[in-house]
Design a protein around this motif. Sequence first.
Motif, PDB file in Angstrom:
ATOM      1  N   ARG A  70      -5.733   8.178   6.894  1.00  0.00           N
ATOM      2  CA  ARG A  70      -5.273   6.902   7.527  1.00  0.00           C
ATOM      3  C   ARG A  70      -6.611   5.932   8.187  1.00  0.00           C
ATOM      4  NH1 ARG A  70      -0.635   8.071   9.306  1.00  0.00           N
ATOM      5  NH2 ARG A  70      -0.189  10.398   9.850  1.00  0.00           N
ATOM      6  N   GLN A  71      -7.840   6.308   8.323  1.00  0.00           N
ATOM      7  CA  GLN A  71      -9.229   5.649   8.682  1.00  0.00           C
ATOM      8  C   GLN A  71      -9.265   4.529   7.135  1.00  0.00           C
ATOM      9  OE1 GLN A  71     -10.541   4.958  11.517  1.00  0.00           O
ATOM     10  NE2 GLN A  71      -8.770   6.182  12.541  1.00  0.00           N
ATOM     11  N   ARG A  72      -9.330   5.323   5.609  1.00  0.00           N
ATOM     12  CA  ARG A  72      -9.128   4.744   5.259  1.00  0.00           C
ATOM     13  C   ARG A  72      -8.272   3.961   4.573  1.00  0.00           C
ATOM     14  NH1 ARG A  72      -9.752   7.350  -0.721  1.00  0.00           N
ATOM     15  NH2 ARG A  72     -10.537   5.315  -2.511  1.00  0.00           N
ATOM     16  N   ILE A  73      -7.132   3.845   4.620  1.00  0.00           N
ATOM     17  CA  ILE A  73      -6.661   2.506   4.089  1.00  0.00           C
ATOM     18  C   ILE A  73      -6.138   1.524   5.876  1.00  0.00           C
ATOM     19  CG2 ILE A  73      -3.317   2.543   4.991  1.00  0.00           C
ATOM     20  CD1 ILE A  73      -4.669   4.189   1.750  1.00  0.00           C
ATOM     21  N   GLY A  75      -8.706   0.854   7.103  1.00  0.00           N
ATOM     22  CA  GLY A  75     -10.121  -0.063   6.699  1.00  0.00           C
ATOM     23  C   GLY A  75      -9.649  -0.954   5.059  1.00  0.00           C
ATOM     24  N   LEU A  76      -8.632  -1.195   4.665  1.00  0.00           N
ATOM     25  CA  LEU A  76      -8.095  -1.958   3.586  1.00  0.00           C
ATOM     26  C   LEU A  76      -7.843  -3.048   4.087  1.00  0.00           C
ATOM     27  CD1 LEU A  76      -6.058   0.488   1.332  1.00  0.00           C
ATOM     28  CD2 LEU A  76      -8.824  -0.415   0.665  1.00  0.00           C
ATOM     29  N   GLY A  77      -6.873  -3.594   5.607  1.00  0.00           N
ATOM     30  CA  GLY A  77      -6.824  -4.316   5.781  1.00  0.00           C
ATOM     31  C   GLY A  77      -7.805  -5.489   6.005  1.00  0.00           C
ATOM     32  N   HIS A  78      -8.890  -4.987   5.657  1.00  0.00           N
ATOM     33  CA  HIS A  78     -10.165  -5.896   6.345  1.00  0.00           C
ATOM     34  C   HIS A  78     -11.359  -6.786   5.303  1.00  0.00           C
ATOM     35  CE1 HIS A  78      -9.742  -4.582  10.646  1.00  0.00           C
ATOM     36  NE2 HIS A  78      -9.590  -3.490  10.481  1.00  0.00           N
ATOM     37  N   GLN A  79     -10.597  -5.842   4.291  1.00  0.00           N
ATOM     38  CA  GLN A  79     -10.760  -6.610   2.683  1.00  0.00           C
ATOM     39  C   GLN A  79     -10.916  -7.795   2.861  1.00  0.00           C
ATOM     40  OE1 GLN A  79     -10.997  -3.249  -0.197  1.00  0.00           O
ATOM     41  NE2 GLN A  79     -11.879  -2.132   1.749  1.00  0.00           N
ATOM     42  N   GLN A  84      -8.715  -3.998  -2.932  1.00  0.00           N
ATOM     43  CA  GLN A  84      -7.962  -2.323  -4.327  1.00  0.00           C
ATOM     44  C   GLN A  84      -7.235  -1.659  -3.318  1.00  0.00           C
ATOM     45  OE1 GLN A  84      -9.083  -2.601  -6.741  1.00  0.00           O
ATOM     46  NE2 GLN A  84      -9.660  -4.697  -6.939  1.00  0.00           N
ATOM     47  N   GLY A  85      -6.625  -1.089  -3.812  1.00  0.00           N
ATOM     48  CA  GLY A  85      -5.395  -0.304  -3.440  1.00  0.00           C
ATOM     49  C   GLY A  85      -6.876   1.811  -3.706  1.00  0.00           C
ATOM     50  N   PRO A  86      -6.210   2.173  -2.593  1.00  0.00           N
ATOM     51  CA  PRO A  86      -6.459   3.424  -2.449  1.00  0.00           C
ATOM     52  C   PRO A  86      -6.236   4.263  -3.895  1.00  0.00           C
ATOM     53  CG  PRO A  86      -4.040   2.637  -1.315  1.00  0.00           C
ATOM     54  CD  PRO A  86      -4.442   1.956  -1.429  1.00  0.00           C
ATOM     55  N   GLY A  87      -6.554   3.804  -4.696  1.00  0.00           N
ATOM     56  CA  GLY A  87      -6.320   4.224  -5.966  1.00  0.00           C
ATOM     57  C   GLY A  87      -8.116   3.576  -6.400  1.00  0.00           C
ATOM     58  N   HIS A  88      -8.486   2.413  -5.548  1.00  0.00           N
ATOM     59  CA  HIS A  88      -9.811   1.875  -6.468  1.00  0.00           C
ATOM     60  C   HIS A  88     -10.836   2.723  -5.719  1.00  0.00           C
ATOM     61  CE1 HIS A  88     -13.082  -1.132  -7.464  1.00  0.00           C
ATOM     62  NE2 HIS A  88     -13.234  -0.763  -6.155  1.00  0.00           N
ATOM     63  N   GLN A  89     -12.172   3.476  -6.748  1.00  0.00           N
ATOM     64  CA  GLN A  89     -12.534   4.690  -6.350  1.00  0.00           C
ATOM     65  C   GLN A  89     -14.341   4.119  -7.525  1.00  0.00           C
ATOM     66  OE1 GLN A  89     -12.481   8.159  -5.653  1.00  0.00           O
ATOM     67  NE2 GLN A  89     -10.649   7.462  -4.439  1.00  0.00           N
ATOM     68  N   ARG A  90     -15.264   3.779  -7.439  1.00  0.00           N
ATOM     69  CA  ARG A  90     -16.249   3.539  -7.886  1.00  0.00           C
ATOM     70  C   ARG A  90     -16.226   5.289  -9.063  1.00  0.00           C
ATOM     71  NH1 ARG A  90     -21.489   3.479  -4.551  1.00  0.00           N
ATOM     72  NH2 ARG A  90     -19.977   4.603  -2.965  1.00  0.00           N
TER      73      ARG A  90
END
Length: 105
Positions: A70-73, A75-79, A84-90
């Motif tokens: 929930r925290q990760r999702i 945090g996406l609103g502040h970008q 990038q959506g939840p599938g975006h990772q290094r």
Amino acid sequence: MLALVDAGRPISVAELARALERQGFCIAGRPGKVISDALRWDVRRGRIERVGLDRYRRGRLARSTLHRMRQRIAGLGHQGPGRQGPGHQRRGHQRPGLGLDSDAA
């Protein structure tokens, strides 16, 4: 996966795709395949259970894991636009994602 957890009942991949679209994400490629492939990772770990063809429900999910998700999702609103959506990772980190990008561009 949060849409599946919050549903409280088994839901289809199509329902998951609609929930992601309502949250502002665009699924790259064939949505059903992309979502099923991403859920497979959580099925192997017992977080999600496959209950039939194209239907999944919540499995064993620790509260701490749910909180981090929930925290990760959130945090996406502040970008900002183009996020990038939840599938975006290094590359090389954690698990394969959903291949999601936000429509907010």
